[in-house]
Design a protein around this motif. Structure first.
Motif, PDB file in Angstrom:
ATOM      1  N   ASP A 122       5.533 -27.289 -31.233  1.00 34.88           N
ATOM      2  CA  ASP A 122       6.099 -26.187 -30.448  1.00 34.88           C
ATOM      3  C   ASP A 122       7.130 -25.415 -31.263  1.00 34.88           C
ATOM      4  OD1 ASP A 122       4.535 -26.710 -28.244  1.00 34.88           O
ATOM      5  OD2 ASP A 122       6.052 -27.916 -27.220  1.00 34.88           O
ATOM      6  N   LEU A 123       7.929 -26.136 -32.065  1.00 34.73           N
ATOM      7  CA  LEU A 123       8.925 -25.461 -32.899  1.00 34.73           C
ATOM      8  C   LEU A 123       8.252 -24.585 -33.957  1.00 34.73           C
ATOM      9  CD1 LEU A 123      11.577 -28.292 -33.450  1.00 34.73           C
ATOM     10  CD2 LEU A 123      11.868 -26.176 -32.148  1.00 34.73           C
ATOM     11  N   ILE A 124       7.146 -25.072 -34.497  1.00 34.07           N
ATOM     12  CA  ILE A 124       6.411 -24.268 -35.489  1.00 34.07           C
ATOM     13  C   ILE A 124       5.873 -22.995 -34.835  1.00 34.07           C
ATOM     14  CG2 ILE A 124       4.358 -24.209 -36.961  1.00 34.07           C
ATOM     15  CD1 ILE A 124       4.780 -27.236 -37.396  1.00 34.07           C
ATOM     16  N   ARG A 125       5.298 -23.132 -33.650  1.00 29.09           N
ATOM     17  CA  ARG A 125       4.790 -21.958 -32.928  1.00 29.09           C
ATOM     18  C   ARG A 125       5.925 -20.977 -32.647  1.00 29.09           C
ATOM     19  NH1 ARG A 125       2.045 -26.063 -29.962  1.00 29.09           N
ATOM     20  NH2 ARG A 125      -0.200 -26.115 -30.438  1.00 29.09           N
ATOM     21  N   THR A 126       7.061 -21.497 -32.212  1.00 30.43           N
ATOM     22  CA  THR A 126       8.204 -20.637 -31.908  1.00 30.43           C
ATOM     23  C   THR A 126       8.713 -19.935 -33.161  1.00 30.43           C
ATOM     24  OG1 THR A 126       8.880 -22.091 -30.095  1.00 30.43           O
ATOM     25  CG2 THR A 126      10.547 -20.601 -30.974  1.00 30.43           C
ATOM     26  N   ALA A 127       8.787 -20.677 -34.265  1.00 30.97           N
ATOM     27  CA  ALA A 127       9.309 -20.104 -35.509  1.00 30.97           C
ATOM     28  C   ALA A 127       8.456 -18.945 -36.013  1.00 30.97           C
ATOM     29  CB  ALA A 127       9.390 -21.193 -36.577  1.00 30.97           C
ATOM     30  N   VAL A 185      -1.533 -18.461 -36.428  1.00 30.16           N
ATOM     31  CA  VAL A 185      -1.105 -19.853 -36.589  1.00 30.16           C
ATOM     32  C   VAL A 185      -2.042 -20.774 -35.818  1.00 30.16           C
ATOM     33  CG1 VAL A 185       0.773 -21.503 -36.299  1.00 30.16           C
ATOM     34  CG2 VAL A 185       1.289 -19.101 -36.830  1.00 30.16           C
ATOM     35  N   GLU A 186      -2.557 -21.775 -36.512  1.00 33.09           N
ATOM     36  CA  GLU A 186      -3.378 -22.801 -35.891  1.00 33.09           C
ATOM     37  C   GLU A 186      -2.756 -24.158 -36.187  1.00 33.09           C
ATOM     38  OE1 GLU A 186      -7.928 -24.673 -36.026  1.00 33.09           O
ATOM     39  OE2 GLU A 186      -7.418 -22.891 -37.205  1.00 33.09           O
ATOM     40  N   ILE A 187      -2.718 -25.050 -35.200  1.00 36.24           N
ATOM     41  CA  ILE A 187      -2.123 -26.374 -35.382  1.00 36.24           C
ATOM     42  C   ILE A 187      -3.163 -27.441 -35.050  1.00 36.24           C
ATOM     43  CG2 ILE A 187      -0.305 -27.972 -34.650  1.00 36.24           C
ATOM     44  CD1 ILE A 187       1.458 -25.574 -34.081  1.00 36.24           C
ATOM     45  N   VAL A 192      13.275 -29.926 -43.822  1.00 39.12           N
ATOM     46  CA  VAL A 192      13.678 -31.167 -43.177  1.00 39.12           C
ATOM     47  C   VAL A 192      13.546 -31.021 -41.670  1.00 39.12           C
ATOM     48  CG1 VAL A 192      15.609 -32.766 -42.783  1.00 39.12           C
ATOM     49  CG2 VAL A 192      15.251 -31.757 -45.055  1.00 39.12           C
ATOM     50  N   THR A 193      12.939 -32.028 -41.040  1.00 38.10           N
ATOM     51  CA  THR A 193      12.800 -32.034 -39.588  1.00 38.10           C
ATOM     52  C   THR A 193      14.000 -32.728 -38.958  1.00 38.10           C
ATOM     53  OG1 THR A 193      11.520 -34.092 -39.695  1.00 38.10           O
ATOM     54  CG2 THR A 193      10.289 -32.028 -39.701  1.00 38.10           C
ATOM     55  N   PRO A 194      14.345 -32.368 -37.698  1.00 40.05           N
ATOM     56  CA  PRO A 194      13.651 -31.398 -36.850  1.00 40.05           C
ATOM     57  C   PRO A 194      13.771 -29.973 -37.394  1.00 40.05           C
ATOM     58  CG  PRO A 194      15.706 -32.095 -35.833  1.00 40.05           C
ATOM     59  CD  PRO A 194      15.506 -32.978 -37.016  1.00 40.05           C
ATOM     60  N   VAL A 195      12.677 -29.239 -37.240  1.00 38.20           N
ATOM     61  CA  VAL A 195      12.573 -27.899 -37.812  1.00 38.20           C
ATOM     62  C   VAL A 195      13.587 -26.952 -37.202  1.00 38.20           C
ATOM     63  CG1 VAL A 195      11.069 -25.872 -37.915  1.00 38.20           C
ATOM     64  CG2 VAL A 195      10.140 -28.136 -38.421  1.00 38.20           C
ATOM     65  N   ARG A 196      14.230 -26.174 -38.055  1.00 39.91           N
ATOM     66  CA  ARG A 196      15.051 -25.056 -37.604  1.00 39.91           C
ATOM     67  C   ARG A 196      14.211 -23.793 -37.753  1.00 39.91           C
ATOM     68  NH1 ARG A 196      20.597 -25.791 -40.895  1.00 39.91           N
ATOM     69  NH2 ARG A 196      19.057 -26.017 -42.576  1.00 39.91           N
ATOM     70  N   ALA A 243      14.502 -20.503 -37.775  1.00 38.90           N
ATOM     71  CA  ALA A 243      14.808 -19.418 -38.707  1.00 38.90           C
ATOM     72  C   ALA A 243      14.532 -19.841 -40.146  1.00 38.90           C
ATOM     73  CB  ALA A 243      16.264 -18.986 -38.549  1.00 38.90           C
ATOM     74  N   GLU A 244      14.880 -21.080 -40.475  1.00 35.12           N
ATOM     75  CA  GLU A 244      14.647 -21.569 -41.829  1.00 35.12           C
ATOM     76  C   GLU A 244      13.154 -21.668 -42.121  1.00 35.12           C
ATOM     77  OE1 GLU A 244      15.524 -25.457 -44.705  1.00 35.12           O
ATOM     78  OE2 GLU A 244      16.002 -25.530 -42.563  1.00 35.12           O
ATOM     79  N   LEU A 245      12.390 -22.203 -41.178  1.00 36.66           N
ATOM     80  CA  LEU A 245      10.953 -22.341 -41.393  1.00 36.66           C
ATOM     81  C   LEU A 245      10.303 -20.977 -41.589  1.00 36.66           C
ATOM     82  CD1 LEU A 245       8.446 -24.160 -41.528  1.00 36.66           C
ATOM     83  CD2 LEU A 245       8.194 -23.837 -39.058  1.00 36.66           C
ATOM     84  N   ALA A 246      10.644 -20.019 -40.739  1.00 32.27           N
ATOM     85  CA  ALA A 246      10.068 -18.677 -40.851  1.00 32.27           C
ATOM     86  C   ALA A 246      10.406 -18.053 -42.204  1.00 32.27           C
ATOM     87  CB  ALA A 246      10.564 -17.793 -39.715  1.00 32.27           C
ATOM     88  N   ALA A 247      11.640 -18.254 -42.663  1.00 35.62           N
ATOM     89  CA  ALA A 247      12.059 -17.676 -43.940  1.00 35.62           C
ATOM     90  C   ALA A 247      11.317 -18.317 -45.111  1.00 35.62           C
ATOM     91  CB  ALA A 247      13.565 -17.855 -44.113  1.00 35.62           C
TER      92      ALA A 247
END
Length: 251
Positions: A14-19, A27-29, A101-105, A107-111
């Motif tokens: 869910d965090l990946i989808r949100t990011a 995006v496919e998971i 590093v998880t849990p995913v943040r 903004a960082e993941l998107a960047a």
């Protein structure tokens, strides 16, 4: 761009989808390594997000499979638990391009995704209708391919295939995926149409290291157009010729 995430934890998914929700990426998971392998045999994304702790295949083994089958060009971002940060050098040595590093943040993941995609694909010089790669210039609007100033004669279908490959250097296409993108229908199991067109492209466009581009066959998967270093002796003939000309004559 197409992003495939391999993540079995629902909260992280869910965090990946949100990011990546506000990007233009598709995006496919998938939830396991086996499902990821099945998906990657059908089509290759532009970027992979890989959870290191998968239920069926270790992330390290998954990364090894990706590099062996899909090559070194596809960007891979690995998700690492805080307790495993000491393993980061090992992960990068194994072929990962970056880690989060998880849990995913979000903004960082998107960047980091944006940086990896830009680094991997911005080396292609292209405008709205023009691609420059190696010694080649492809004009989408005029449907022409020029190699070192000389226009190459291609059939309409050969041009469609060439332009699709040149739009995605370094990306491994499964045979069925590439056929569907160019011909607009499913590839018949016994059809050699795609392979015949690939052969003709190699011959007509002289796709080789001397022009900075090669069209590679990926075993049991498909094809990949990729950059290669131009051999130093590629210019040796013209250098010696010009040097010879400069030493003769009235002077």
């Amino acid at each position: 761009m197409k992003v495939l995430a391999i993540e079995d934890d629902a909260a992280q998914a869910d965090l990946i989808r949100t990011a990546l929700a506000h990007t233009q990426h598709q995006v496919e998971i998938v939830e396991s390594g086996s499902l990821a392998i099945r998906r990657l045999r059908q089509a290759t994304p532009d970027l992979l997000i890989l959870e290191r702790n998968l239920p069926d295949i270790s992330g390290d083994d998954m990364l090894t499979w990706i590099r062996m089958r899909l090559g070194a060009d596809i960007p891979v971002l690995v998700l690492v638990g805080r307790s495993s940060e000491d393993d980061v050098p090992k992960i990068l040595d194994a072929g990962a391009d970056d880690y989060v590093v998880t849990p995913v943040r979000c903004a960082e993941l998107a960047a980091r995704v944006a940086v990896l995609l830009r680094r991997a694909y911005s080396r292609v010089r292209w405008e709205a209708h023009r691609i420059e790669l190696g010694d080649y210039v492809i004009d989408i609007r005029d449907r022409t391919v020029v190699l070192r100033g000389k226009q190459q004669i291609l059939s309409p279908r050969e041009f469609d295939l060439a332009s699709h490959l040149f739009r995605h250097p370094g990306r491994v296409f499964a045979r069925g995926e590439l056929y569907r993108a160019v011909w607009g229908k499913a590839l018949e199991p016994d059809s050699r149409t795609l392979d015949t067109h690939i052969y003709r492209l190699r011959q007509k466009l002289e796709l080789s290291a001397r022009h900075g581009i090669q069209l590679r066959c990926v075993y049991q998967h498909g094809y990949c157009l990729e950059r290669v270093p131009v051999p130093a002796d590629a210019f040796r003939g013209s250098f010696h010729e010009s040097s010879h000309r400069s030493t003769i004559g009235p002077f």
